[in-house]
Motif scaffolding. Structure first.
Motif, mmCIF file in Angstrom:
data_model
loop_
_atom_site.group_PDB
_atom_site.id
_atom_site.type_symbol
_atom_site.label_atom_id
_atom_site.label_comp_id
_atom_site.label_asym_id
_atom_site.label_seq_id
_atom_site.Cartn_x
_atom_site.Cartn_y
_atom_site.Cartn_z
ATOM 1 N N PHE A 102 -15.653 -16.716 20.579
ATOM 2 C CA PHE A 102 -16.973 -16.519 19.996
ATOM 3 C C PHE A 102 -17.557 -17.849 19.543
ATOM 4 C CE2 PHE A 102 -14.644 -12.539 19.011
ATOM 5 C CZ PHE A 102 -15.353 -11.723 19.876
ATOM 6 N N GLN A 103 -18.787 -18.076 19.876
ATOM 7 C CA GLN A 103 -19.513 -19.250 19.426
ATOM 8 C C GLN A 103 -20.160 -18.927 18.080
ATOM 9 O OE1 GLN A 103 -19.177 -22.057 21.135
ATOM 10 N NE2 GLN A 103 -17.841 -20.836 22.464
ATOM 11 N N PRO A 104 -20.727 -19.945 17.410
ATOM 12 C CA PRO A 104 -21.410 -19.658 16.147
ATOM 13 C C PRO A 104 -22.406 -18.513 16.265
ATOM 14 C CG PRO A 104 -21.234 -22.009 16.462
ATOM 15 C CD PRO A 104 -20.696 -21.379 17.707
ATOM 16 N N ALA A 136 -13.770 -6.673 9.983
ATOM 17 C CA ALA A 136 -14.454 -7.961 10.026
ATOM 18 C C ALA A 136 -15.956 -7.752 9.843
ATOM 19 C CB ALA A 136 -14.169 -8.667 11.343
ATOM 20 N N PHE A 137 -16.649 -8.822 9.435
ATOM 21 C CA PHE A 137 -18.083 -8.758 9.201
ATOM 22 C C PHE A 137 -18.814 -9.588 10.250
ATOM 23 C CE2 PHE A 137 -16.073 -7.908 5.189
ATOM 24 C CZ PHE A 137 -16.804 -6.831 4.697
ATOM 25 N N VAL A 138 -19.950 -9.063 10.686
ATOM 26 C CA VAL A 138 -20.779 -9.772 11.659
ATOM 27 C C VAL A 138 -22.215 -9.760 11.166
ATOM 28 C CG1 VAL A 138 -19.318 -9.234 13.633
ATOM 29 C CG2 VAL A 138 -21.156 -7.675 13.021
ATOM 30 N N GLU A 139 -22.921 -10.823 11.493
ATOM 31 C CA GLU A 139 -24.351 -10.872 11.225
ATOM 32 C C GLU A 139 -25.067 -10.539 12.528
ATOM 33 O OE1 GLU A 139 -26.953 -13.848 8.694
ATOM 34 O OE2 GLU A 139 -26.681 -14.609 10.724
ATOM 35 N N ASN A 172 -30.647 -5.996 23.666
ATOM 36 C CA ASN A 172 -30.031 -7.298 23.435
ATOM 37 C C ASN A 172 -29.783 -7.534 21.948
ATOM 38 O OD1 ASN A 172 -30.041 -7.950 26.160
ATOM 39 N ND2 ASN A 172 -32.051 -8.929 26.057
ATOM 40 N N ILE A 173 -28.602 -8.090 21.663
ATOM 41 C CA ILE A 173 -28.282 -8.476 20.284
ATOM 42 C C ILE A 173 -27.670 -9.866 20.279
ATOM 43 C CG2 ILE A 173 -27.849 -6.094 19.533
ATOM 44 C CD1 ILE A 173 -24.834 -6.806 19.612
ATOM 45 N N ARG A 174 -27.811 -10.525 19.166
ATOM 46 C CA ARG A 174 -27.091 -11.767 18.882
ATOM 47 C C ARG A 174 -26.257 -11.513 17.633
ATOM 48 N NH1 ARG A 174 -29.373 -16.245 21.496
ATOM 49 N NH2 ARG A 174 -31.322 -15.733 22.613
ATOM 50 N N PHE A 175 -25.073 -12.095 17.592
ATOM 51 C CA PHE A 175 -24.215 -11.845 16.439
ATOM 52 C C PHE A 175 -23.355 -13.053 16.113
ATOM 53 C CE2 PHE A 175 -21.682 -10.706 20.104
ATOM 54 C CZ PHE A 175 -20.407 -11.175 19.797
ATOM 55 N N LYS A 176 -23.008 -13.148 14.812
ATOM 56 C CA LYS A 176 -22.060 -14.145 14.328
ATOM 57 C C LYS A 176 -20.897 -13.392 13.695
ATOM 58 C CE LYS A 176 -25.537 -17.615 13.020
ATOM 59 N NZ LYS A 176 -26.107 -18.382 11.888
ATOM 60 N N VAL A 177 -19.695 -13.890 13.921
ATOM 61 C CA VAL A 177 -18.504 -13.282 13.329
ATOM 62 C C VAL A 177 -18.087 -14.119 12.132
ATOM 63 C CG1 VAL A 177 -16.134 -12.547 13.693
ATOM 64 C CG2 VAL A 177 -17.784 -12.406 15.575
ATOM 65 N N ALA A 203 -23.286 -6.422 9.149
ATOM 66 C CA ALA A 203 -22.607 -5.200 9.599
ATOM 67 C C ALA A 203 -21.108 -5.381 9.501
ATOM 68 C CB ALA A 203 -23.008 -4.861 11.034
ATOM 69 N N ARG A 204 -20.416 -4.250 9.505
ATOM 70 C CA ARG A 204 -18.956 -4.282 9.415
ATOM 71 C C ARG A 204 -18.356 -3.512 10.582
ATOM 72 N NH1 ARG A 204 -14.927 -1.815 4.758
ATOM 73 N NH2 ARG A 204 -13.140 -3.107 5.272
ATOM 74 N N VAL A 205 -17.301 -4.054 11.152
ATOM 75 C CA VAL A 205 -16.611 -3.403 12.267
ATOM 76 C C VAL A 205 -15.801 -2.232 11.724
ATOM 77 C CG1 VAL A 205 -14.944 -3.684 14.135
ATOM 78 C CG2 VAL A 205 -16.511 -5.561 13.562
ATOM 79 N N VAL A 206 -16.095 -1.030 12.229
ATOM 80 C CA VAL A 206 -15.403 0.161 11.736
ATOM 81 C C VAL A 206 -14.511 0.806 12.795
ATOM 82 C CG1 VAL A 206 -17.159 0.689 10.001
ATOM 83 C CG2 VAL A 206 -17.412 1.587 12.318
ATOM 84 N N ARG A 207 -14.684 0.425 14.065
ATOM 85 C CA ARG A 207 -13.849 0.995 15.118
ATOM 86 C C ARG A 207 -13.869 0.075 16.332
ATOM 87 N NH1 ARG A 207 -16.466 5.223 15.785
ATOM 88 N NH2 ARG A 207 -17.320 5.019 17.897
ATOM 89 N N VAL A 208 -12.720 -0.052 17.014
ATOM 90 C CA VAL A 208 -12.613 -0.843 18.240
ATOM 91 C C VAL A 208 -11.975 0.039 19.310
ATOM 92 C CG1 VAL A 208 -11.626 -2.881 19.339
ATOM 93 C CG2 VAL A 208 -12.404 -3.005 16.960
#
Length: 724
Positions: free
Chosen positions: A640-642, A668-671, A623-628, A687-692
């Protein structure tokens, strides 16, 4: 009548036909009328270089020419030859052998002068020729600056003391007299102080340090940011009181006060330049120590001469032309912040703009700008001055330094009301300026809405153009090979042969240091929408810096490496004023960096040159939680929520892959908050998105991210979980 040396020189020059006949005849007549040497006229008028003239004269008179820069000097001889004699007859003693004194002179000594020296010293004299400036330099270097003046003072003191009274006792008696001002006004003391100031100006010094100790006085000059000892005669210790009193009189200070610190100012003129001297005295157990800062009263400021690269120069010009907002220049004391601000003001200083500055102190005078001096002792502070400045309808305002909450808040609110404000902060890098403002109490929303940019800077010495040389690529040179690899890692350069390094070998024009002048290296943090959002969310400065670097900001060290490869400065200078940068995705303390437009390696997600991963990957759900981070409206459109929930597809100590129903843009950056099943706090990192990867049948997306600021301890936790 021409001297014997001039007659020999005239005959030699005529035979060599180096000068036109009519010009030469005019020189001979001029030498006889003005009673000056033919050698001086020929050299001063640029007809023949001094080196050539010396060789012609030496050949004609059977003398030798020496290079004093490489000549050997017998220290025992210097102790036997009084400085007042060497200075008076303008020679430098080289050696003494069997009662024959070998001396270096710029012009041959006539027979009468040789007889006078023989009578006073008791030695036969043998002359060799050397350049005049070399003779003067060697006298200062080995006897000490102002040594001849000190000799004159000692001679006067001996005469005043009378027979049978030691000089030390006479000087002690003089020091007891209350009329110190009359003592300081003696011509010899004035001359000695003037020599100290003039030598500092000639050597491009910015500060003069006079420091008393138990048994000596130390004189140092700060040149290009580095302190150098200026050799002075040991006897100067006995005249320290007179020298300091003279400086106090020049600065309009209290000459009888020795127990308290004093600050003053003096203006002197030397050659064609007027200098503003800032004088500061502090008491020490062995007398007062004084520092004199030398500031040219008028300087020409230009953004182009600050050392800005072309992209930074264009960014600066755009920033200072904004109608409102605030620009902060950051860095430690002595890093050139004020000079940068003055260059900015000079660039926009027109009759159409009203510019007011408030400073402590006013360092340089600028025509067309209203400058205000802070006086805290009467309550005239930065904050109070700022309020008064607003009533004078300024377009641009400069605040010397933001030191407290009141000043910071007023400056920012002034920027919000339609004024352009420039100021300084004392921080190590650009992103830390945000933290400094929040630490003094400024609300993050005020910083985000008013500040346009933070500019960090340092000063590095420039390689001397007269002795600049390239450091060759040598496999045996392990040190420079490793430094080249470090630059390659920081700048993203593939071939080490593309990295050229330079150094200064040392020459007379740079006093053998290899450097001449200084330039700036910069770090420019522009406040775009993403950075403003991070500021409002009170993100740490390290996190803000990592995101800015990933978006193309050059760090101080990277800007320094650019100047190293351009041959402007050396590696040592850059390493001295910058700290190692932590590259995104690397362990703390690494030397990697991200250059403009370079994508960081997706550590743990992509293979290295041998196809192997840096970290082992575990396939499974965690499980992870993330913010964009990004534009809030765009984030909400993506659903996406906060703080959103998800689970990993696979995870490693370098990054992870997780699935979403909506895509996140690459870059994009995510916490992240990674909830490991070890009953401890979640692993939190940026973290940074490097591939989708789009999963067609399911209409879902696999998002690959790379950790950016994970701590070593948390990385070890993740790796332990993966390997378990």
């Amino acid at each position: 009548m021409l001297s014997r040396a001039d007659q020999a020189l005239a005959k030699a020059l005529r035979s060599k036909k180096r000068i036109a006949t009519d010009v030469f005849d005019g020189l001979l007549a001029q030498a006889q009328e003005r009673n000056v040497s033919l050698q001086h006229l020929v050299v001063s008028q640029g007809l023949i270089p001094e080196e050539e003239c010396l060789h012609v004269l030496a050949e004609a008179m059977g003398l030798d020419v020496v290079d004093l820069g490489s000549a050997s000097v017998d220290k025992d001889v210097l102790k036997r030859i009084p400085v007042k004699i060497a200075s008076y007859y303008k020679f430098f003693p080289l050696s003494l052998h069997e009662r024959v004194l070998k001396v270096a002179v710029a012009a041959p000594l006539d027979i009468r002068t040789e007889d006078e020296i023989r009578m006073q010293l008791g030695y036969e004299v043998r002359s060799v020729l050397a350049r005049e400036q070399d003779v003067v330099r060697m006298l200062k270097l080995h006897y000490g600056m102002g040594a001849e003046t000190i000799g004159e003072i000692l001679s006067q003191s001996s005469q005043r003391a009378g027979p049978g009274v030691p000089v030390q006792e006479a000087e002690f008696a003089v020091e007891k007299i209350e009329d110190i001002e009359r003592q300081a006004q003696e011509a010899s003391v004035i001359k000695l102080v003037n020599q100290i100031l003039l030598e500092a100006y000639r050597r491009r010094s910015t500060d003069i340090h006079i420091e008393p100790y138990r048994d000596k006085v130390r004189l140092r000059y700060r040149i290009d940011g580095v302190l150098y000892d200026a050799h002075v005669a040991p006897e100067v210790k006995r005249f320290l009181s007179a020298v300091l009193s003279r400086i106090k009189i020049m600065a309009n200070l209290n000459i009888v006060e020795h127990r308290l610190a004093q600050d003053g100012r003096a203006i002197v003129k030397t050659q064609d330049q007027t200098l503003d001297l800032r004088v500061s005295f502090i008491p020490t157990p062995y007398g007062e120590s004084v520092v004199i800062r030398i500031l040219p009263s008028k300087m020409l400021y230009s953004l182009e001469k600050l050392g800005l690269s072309q992209d930074y120069l264009e960014a600066f010009e755009a920033l200072i032309k904004k109608p409102h907002g605030i620009l902060f220049v950051t860095g430690p004391t002595g890093s050139g912040k004020t000079t940068t601000l003055y260059a900015c003001l000079s660039d926009i200083n027109t009759s159409a703009r009203k510019i007011i500055t408030i400073e402590d102190p006013i360092e340089y005078e600028m025509e067309g700008i209203t400058q205000i001096q802070v006086l805290p002792e009467i309550g005239w502070t930065f904050a109070r001055g700022l309020r008064s400045m607003l009533r004078h309808d300024p377009d641009v305002m400069m605040v010397g330094e933001v030191r407290d909450m009141e000043t910071a808040e007023i400056a920012i609110r002034v920027a919000l009301t339609g004024h352009l404000v420039v100021s300084t902060l004392h921080t190590n890098d650009a992103a830390s300026g945000i933290t400094r403002l929040t630490d003094v109490g400024v609300e993050p929303y005020l910083i985000a809405s008013s500040v346009e940019a933070f500019i960090a800077q340092r000063l590095v010495r420039v390689i001397c153009a007269g002795c600049k040389e390239e450091i060759p690529h040598d496999a045996k040179d392990v040190l420079h090979a490793e430094l080249r690899r470090q630059i390659a890692r920081d700048m993203g350069i593939e071939d080490l042969k593309d990295i050229k390094l330079y150094r200064g070998a040392g020459c007379p024009s740079c006093n053998g240091t290899g450097y001449f002048g200084r330039t700036g290296i910069y770090e420019l943090l522009l406040m775009d929408d993403l950075i403003r959002e991070l500021v409002v969310k009170k993100a740490p400065s390290a996190q803000i810096k990592k995101i800015a670097v990933a978006h193309g900001m050059r760090t101080l060290r990277q800007d320094g490496w650019m100047k190293v490869m351009q041959g402007v400065t050396t590696i040592d200078e850059v390493l001295k004023v910058t700290q190692a940068e932590e590259a995104p995705g690397r362990e703390s303390g690494g030397t990697g960096g991200v250059g403009r437009g370079r994508e960081p390696a997706a550590e743990g997600l992509t293979g290295g040159p041998d196809g192997q991963r840096a970290y082992v990957r575990l396939t499974g759900r965690v499980n992870i939680r993330f913010k964009v981070f990004g534009n809030l409206d765009e984030v909400r459109k993506g659903g996406f929520q906060p703080e959103s929930l998800s689970a990993t597809v696979n995870v490693s100590a370098g990054g992870m892959l997780f699935a979403l129903e909506e895509s996140i843009p690459v870059g994009a950056f995510v916490e992240l908050k990674l909830e490991l099943p070890d009953s401890k706090e979640p692993v939190v990192c940026l973290a940074r998105v490097v591939r989708v990867e789009e999963i067609e049948p399911l209409k879902k997306y696999n998002i690959a991210v790379q950790y950016m600021d994970i701590t070593s301890a948390d990385r070890a936790r993740v790796n332990k979980f993966v390997l378990a």
